[in-house]
Scaffold this active site. Structure first.
Site, PDB file in Angstrom:
ATOM      1  N   ASP A  36      48.615  48.758  27.703  1.00  0.00           N
ATOM      2  CA  ASP A  36      46.891  48.828  28.183  1.00  0.00           C
ATOM      3  C   ASP A  36      46.738  49.668  28.128  1.00  0.00           C
ATOM      4  O   ASP A  36      45.944  50.313  29.668  1.00  0.00           O
ATOM      5  CB  ASP A  36      46.598  47.659  29.247  1.00  0.00           C
ATOM      6  CG  ASP A  36      45.279  47.322  29.759  1.00  0.00           C
ATOM      7  OD1 ASP A  36      44.689  47.544  28.193  1.00  0.00           O
ATOM      8  OD2 ASP A  36      44.597  46.643  30.697  1.00  0.00           O
TER       9      ASP A  36
ATOM     10  N   GLY B  59      43.572  41.248  41.070  1.00  0.00           N
ATOM     11  CA  GLY B  59      43.537  42.086  41.722  1.00  0.00           C
ATOM     12  C   GLY B  59      42.640  43.233  42.673  1.00  0.00           C
ATOM     13  O   GLY B  59      41.625  42.650  42.687  1.00  0.00           O
ATOM     14  N   GLN B  60      43.177  44.173  43.892  1.00  0.00           N
ATOM     15  CA  GLN B  60      42.276  45.409  44.179  1.00  0.00           C
ATOM     16  C   GLN B  60      42.760  46.277  44.654  1.00  0.00           C
ATOM     17  O   GLN B  60      44.178  46.465  45.374  1.00  0.00           O
ATOM     18  CB  GLN B  60      41.157  44.507  45.540  1.00  0.00           C
ATOM     19  CG  GLN B  60      42.591  43.731  46.401  1.00  0.00           C
ATOM     20  CD  GLN B  60      41.300  43.396  47.735  1.00  0.00           C
ATOM     21  OE1 GLN B  60      40.878  42.609  47.584  1.00  0.00           O
ATOM     22  NE2 GLN B  60      41.428  44.145  49.150  1.00  0.00           N
ATOM     23  N   VAL B  61      41.882  47.142  45.413  1.00  0.00           N
ATOM     24  CA  VAL B  61      42.921  48.225  45.481  1.00  0.00           C
ATOM     25  C   VAL B  61      41.776  49.146  46.314  1.00  0.00           C
ATOM     26  O   VAL B  61      40.799  49.144  46.244  1.00  0.00           O
ATOM     27  CB  VAL B  61      43.119  49.681  43.741  1.00  0.00           C
ATOM     28  CG1 VAL B  61      43.921  50.625  44.560  1.00  0.00           C
ATOM     29  CG2 VAL B  61      43.873  48.985  42.976  1.00  0.00           C
TER      30      VAL B  61
ATOM     31  N   ALA C 171      38.199  46.156  41.885  1.00  0.00           N
ATOM     32  CA  ALA C 171      38.081  45.101  42.687  1.00  0.00           C
ATOM     33  C   ALA C 171      38.396  44.457  41.066  1.00  0.00           C
ATOM     34  O   ALA C 171      37.499  45.074  40.008  1.00  0.00           O
ATOM     35  CB  ALA C 171      37.213  44.353  43.015  1.00  0.00           C
ATOM     36  N   GLY C 172      39.022  43.300  40.848  1.00  0.00           N
ATOM     37  CA  GLY C 172      39.019  42.638  39.524  1.00  0.00           C
ATOM     38  C   GLY C 172      39.269  41.147  40.158  1.00  0.00           C
ATOM     39  O   GLY C 172      38.851  40.986  41.417  1.00  0.00           O
TER      40      GLY C 172
ATOM     41  N   LYS D 147      47.530  48.840  46.117  1.00  0.00           N
ATOM     42  CA  LYS D 147      47.592  47.328  45.459  1.00  0.00           C
ATOM     43  C   LYS D 147      47.960  46.339  45.707  1.00  0.00           C
ATOM     44  O   LYS D 147      49.258  46.499  45.654  1.00  0.00           O
ATOM     45  CB  LYS D 147      47.595  48.063  43.750  1.00  0.00           C
ATOM     46  CG  LYS D 147      47.217  46.506  42.927  1.00  0.00           C
ATOM     47  CD  LYS D 147      47.500  47.482  41.387  1.00  0.00           C
ATOM     48  CE  LYS D 147      47.675  46.980  40.225  1.00  0.00           C
ATOM     49  NZ  LYS D 147      48.339  46.961  38.865  1.00  0.00           N
TER      50      LYS D 147
END
Length: 334
Positions: free
Chosen positions: A131, A14-16, A10-11, A30
């Site tokens: 990235d 977004g989340q996975v 999680a960020g 995602k």
């Protein structure tokens, strides 16, 4: 359609989630986070849609494939795009180095060559990842050794209009970002090469190449291209490869294909692994101040690396000082 089992990461944007597909296989979903301002959610939505467009037409070894795209409504009633990808249970390169220490010498080529191949194929298609870092390199199994690039949320392609950040915006993780990116300049394939070189340095040392400290200091060192020296005893040929990948001037860095051995390489005859053949490899002179006749992936394949072991468990995330500057970064869920 997909049964969510538990969160994986999680960020901020977004989340996975780990989920089970109708055929019983495990997949990763995602999706966007529902918090943040309206403008932040809009940018995040456009980034994940662009990631879907980038991955939809890409089938490359070493790049996570897109299995499905789900258009649905979120709990707030906003349109939501969910990306369905294979579940890679082997964890990230960052996780492995943090748990077990730097990568053994004999395994460096297993990491470097597939990732070089993935970048070479992406760059030929006009795609720049932007990235590349240890937490964006996952492995196919718990004991697996096949690395895979993930998270193209801030990637760019020549067929797409960026439109998601100003030209001067810095997107990426400072500990692994190229100097030109840290200065706010545009990303190029050479930027990915620097970040991969920085990631390989982390793999064999356990330390972020731009050092540790407050984020302003790390960004300053990144902008100046100041990388931590490799440990004493590291084979000189490997030092030369990684230093070329992390050259300050993008024009002094080799391309992924130039470093790649075999038929996928762009140098004449490539760079063969057997030491007896290296002397016969044709020189690459397109870029100034470097000769790749005796270095390249071949060096990573045939030499051992003696490294000092520095515990990466003292670092957070990818070795970032405190909170990462990359809003797109997904951190392991509790």
């Amino acid at each position: 359609m997909y049964e969510v089992i538990r969160p994986i990461a999680a960020g901020h944007q977004g989340q996975v989630d780990l989920a089970r597909a109708p055929d019983g296989s495990l997949v990763a979903l995602k999706r966007l986070a529902v918090d943040g301002t309206l403008a932040e959610r809009d940018v995040a939505r456009r980034r994940i849609r662009r990631e879907a467009e980038l991955l939809r037409g890409v089938q490359i070894d070493g790049v996570i494939p897109l299995l499905d795209v789900i258009d649905e409504l979120s709990d707030t009633g906003d349109p939501e795009l969910v990306l369905v990808m294979p579940y890679l249970p082997g964890g990230s390169l960052h996780d492995r180095v943090s748990a077990s220490g730097p990568l053994p010498a004999e395994r460096l080529s297993e990491l470097a060559v597939p990732l070089l191949g993935a970048l070479a194929a992406l760059h030929r298609r006009g795609i720049v990842h932007r990235d590349v870092k240890p937490s964006n390199v996952l492995f196919d199994a718990v004991e697996g050794r096949r690395p895979c690039l993930i998270d193209f949320g801030i990637g760019i392609a020549r067929d797409f209009t960026a439109g998601l950040s100003s030209a001067a915006a810095m997107l990426g993780t400072p500990s692994f970002i190229a100097p030109e990116r840290a200065r706010g300049e545009a990303a190029t394939p050479a930027s990915d090469i620097y970040s991969l070189g920085a990631t390989l340095r982390f793999a064999i040392t356990g330390m972020p190449p731009h050092g540790v400290g407050d984020i302003v200091s790390v960004v300053g060192r990144a902008a100046a291209g100041r990388v931590e020296p490799l440990p004493p005893g590291t084979d000189p040929r490997v030092v030369e490869v990684l230093d070329h990948m992390c050259a300050l001037d993008p024009a002094d860095r080799p391309t992924a294909a130039e470093l790649l051995p075999g038929p996928e390489g762009s140098a004449v005859r490539g760079l063969p692994a057997p030491a007896a053949q290296v002397a016969d490899a044709a020189p690459v002179t397109r870029r100034r101040n470097r000769a790749l006749t005796t270095i390249g992936a071949a060096a990573l394949l045939v030499v051992g690396i003696a490294t000092g072991v520095v515990a990466a468990t003292q670092l957070g995330g990818d070795g970032e000082p405190g909170t990462t500057a990359a809003a797109d970064t997904l951190d392991p869920a509790p």
